[in-house]
Design an enzyme around this catalytic site. Structure first.
Site, PDB file in Angstrom:
ATOM      1  CG  ASP A 132       8.189  55.401  33.437  1.00 21.32           C
ATOM      2  OD1 ASP A 132       8.021  55.328  32.510  1.00 21.32           O
ATOM      3  OD2 ASP A 132       9.988  54.920  32.819  1.00 21.32           O
TER       4      ASP A 132
HETATM    5  N1  LIG Z   1       9.007  47.244  29.630  1.00 19.20           N
HETATM    6  C1  LIG Z   1      10.189  48.611  29.634  1.00 19.20           C
HETATM    7  N2  LIG Z   1      11.244  48.768  28.492  1.00 19.20           N
HETATM    8  C2  LIG Z   1      11.131  50.189  28.778  1.00 19.20           C
HETATM    9  C3  LIG Z   1      11.160  51.062  30.280  1.00 19.20           C
HETATM   10  C4  LIG Z   1      10.616  50.409  31.602  1.00 19.20           C
HETATM   11  O1  LIG Z   1      10.561  50.771  32.679  1.00 19.20           O
HETATM   12  N3  LIG Z   1       9.925  49.037  31.189  1.00 19.20           N
HETATM   13  N4  LIG Z   1      11.523  52.118  30.379  1.00 19.20           N
HETATM   14  C5  LIG Z   1      11.411  53.269  29.400  1.00 19.20           C
HETATM   15  C6  LIG Z   1      12.551  54.202  29.815  1.00 19.20           C
HETATM   16  N5  LIG Z   1      11.088  55.690  29.023  1.00 19.20           N
HETATM   17  C7  LIG Z   1      10.997  56.059  29.645  1.00 19.20           C
HETATM   18  O2  LIG Z   1      11.766  56.392  31.074  1.00 19.20           O
HETATM   19  C8  LIG Z   1      10.316  55.414  28.185  1.00 19.20           C
HETATM   20  C9  LIG Z   1      10.818  54.819  26.896  1.00 19.20           C
HETATM   21  C10 LIG Z   1       9.811  54.759  25.617  1.00 19.20           C
HETATM   22  C11 LIG Z   1       9.147  55.141  25.828  1.00 19.20           C
HETATM   23  C12 LIG Z   1       7.708  55.370  24.246  1.00 19.20           C
HETATM   24  O3  LIG Z   1       6.567  55.350  24.060  1.00 19.20           O
HETATM   25  N6  LIG Z   1       8.719  54.567  23.665  1.00 19.20           N
HETATM   26  C13 LIG Z   1       7.973  53.819  21.947  1.00 19.20           C
HETATM   27  C14 LIG Z   1       8.603  54.271  21.122  1.00 19.20           C
HETATM   28  C15 LIG Z   1       9.646  55.974  20.856  1.00 19.20           C
HETATM   29  C16 LIG Z   1      11.106  56.790  19.607  1.00 19.20           C
HETATM   30  O4  LIG Z   1      10.606  55.378  18.853  1.00 19.20           O
HETATM   31  O5  LIG Z   1      11.175  57.385  19.934  1.00 19.20           O
HETATM   32  C17 LIG Z   1       7.987  52.491  21.929  1.00 19.20           C
HETATM   33  O6  LIG Z   1       8.824  52.008  22.441  1.00 19.20           O
HETATM   34  O7  LIG Z   1       6.729  52.270  21.244  1.00 19.20           O
HETATM   35  C18 LIG Z   1       7.865  55.252  26.897  1.00 19.20           C
HETATM   36  C19 LIG Z   1       8.705  55.819  27.858  1.00 19.20           C
HETATM   37  C20 LIG Z   1      12.643  51.996  28.460  1.00 19.20           C
HETATM   38  N7  LIG Z   1      11.617  51.058  27.625  1.00 19.20           N
END
Ligand SMILES: Nc1nc2c(c(=O)[nH]1)N[C@@H](CN(C=O)c1ccc(C(=O)N[C@@H](CCC(=O)O)C(=O)O)cc1)CN2
Length: 290
Positions: A234
């Site tokens: 983000d």
């Molecule tokens: N490398 C990046 N990946 C993503 C970004 C980014 O800026 N850089 N934006 C996110 C979107 N997002 C908030 O807008 C967000 C999405 C997911 C998570 C998170 O903690 N995901 C967990 C799994 C959650 C689940 O399985 O329901 C994870 O990936 O371990 C935080 C913020 C999209 N990706």
């Protein structure tokens, strides 16, 4: 029926160290080459001493030039000023891959706007870590790839995502409420061509559940931020933001409902401006020639 003027000709975007004569040199080049300027915008970042420009030109002689011929003719000007530049056919339809998890409001909005011609893009595929929106994809005749993700299968899931990106010759990846963090390597590989919609006015309320964070803080505005995806969650360059007024009587769920509208607005503008070559990277920020 003749083409809309916005989709005729060629669009040049450039940035370079600021010196006198850039606009003159670019304008003279296109005049000498038989082009007419349809639109031109420029910006000088004085602090960075860097000049930015977007020029949309039409061929005054209606030739059947290839974009590579137009690029080759401009190359010497780019070299002379040390430009970082891109020259694209104004009618080019970017190939856009949509990623989604459980919330489909942005996905639905982008599909509809594309179907009515408001977004001049092609959507060859949709990828999701959940099966929910396979029927919606089928309604639009778009291939749907269900790629489940767990902490143990993240790497394999990204390999499948990479395969779709390669097979479909994707230009832009849009995270339309895709709730999986992309690996640093994939972020590097997609630098400047992956857009995420974050459901808050960044830099406030980064990370998960921003509407609940906002409700706890007692905000009077909620917002959404469309930004390029980087390894720093983000924190990528912001492209567009939108807000809506809320008040003390609203529950987190009501904030979410209001927020969905501003998310849709911010994301579709970001996708449109990116695919119209209106967004230029300026370090950790952007210049947007709207
Ligand atoms: N490398 C990046 N990946 C993503 C970004 C980014 O800026 N850089 N934006 C996110 C979107 N997002 C908030 O807008 C967000 C999405 C997911 C998570 C998170 O903690 N995901 C967990 C799994 C959650 C689940 O399985 O329901 C994870 O990936 O371990 C935080 C913020 C999209 N990706």
């Amino acid at each position: 029926m003749s083409e809309a003027p916005e989709r005729k000709g060629y669009v040049l975007t450039l940035s370079c160290p600021d010196v006198p004569g850039i606009v003159f040199a670019v304008s003279k080049h296109f005049m000498d080459e038989g082009f007419n300027i349809f639109a031109s915008q420029q910006f000088l970042d004085e602090a960075a001493d860097r000049f930015f420009m977007r020029v949309h030109v039409h061929d005054a002689r209606d030739r059947e030039l290839t974009v590579d011929e137009v690029r080759a003719a401009f190359a010497s000007v780019g070299t002379r000023f040390g430009m970082t530049w891109l020259l694209q056919d104004a009618g080019y339809r970017s190939r856009v891959l949509l990623l989604v998890s459980r919330f489909g409001h942005c996905l639905n909005d982008l599909l509809f706007r594309t179907s009515i011609g408001q977004l001049n893009v092609d959507i060859p595929a949709i990828v999701s870590n959940h099966p929910d929106f396979a029927p919606l994809a089928a309604n639009y005749g778009i291939p749907f790839h269900h790629v489940p993700v767990t902490s143990d299968t993240k790497a394999q899931a990204e390999d499948r995502l990479r395969q779709v990106i390669a097979d479909e010759r994707i230009d832009l990846v849009v995270l339309a409420r895709y709730m999986q963090i992309l690996s640093p390597q994939l972020c590097d590989d997609l630098a400047g061509r992956a857009i995420n919609i974050h459901h808050s006015m960044l830099p406030s309320f980064k990370g998960a559940r921003p509407y609940h964070q906002a409700h706890a803080r007692g905000v009077k505005l909620v917002g959404a931020t469309a930004h390029y995806v980087t390894a720093n969650l983000d924190e990528g360059p912001i492209i567009e933001q939108e807000i809506a007024r809320v008040d003390h009587s609203m529950s987190p769920t009501q904030l979410v409902d209001v927020g969905h509208d501003v998310e849709r607005l911010a994301l579709q503008r970001a996708v449109r401006w990116h695919t119209e070559n209106r967004v230029l990277l300026n370090g950790s920020r952007t210049v947007v020639f709207r």
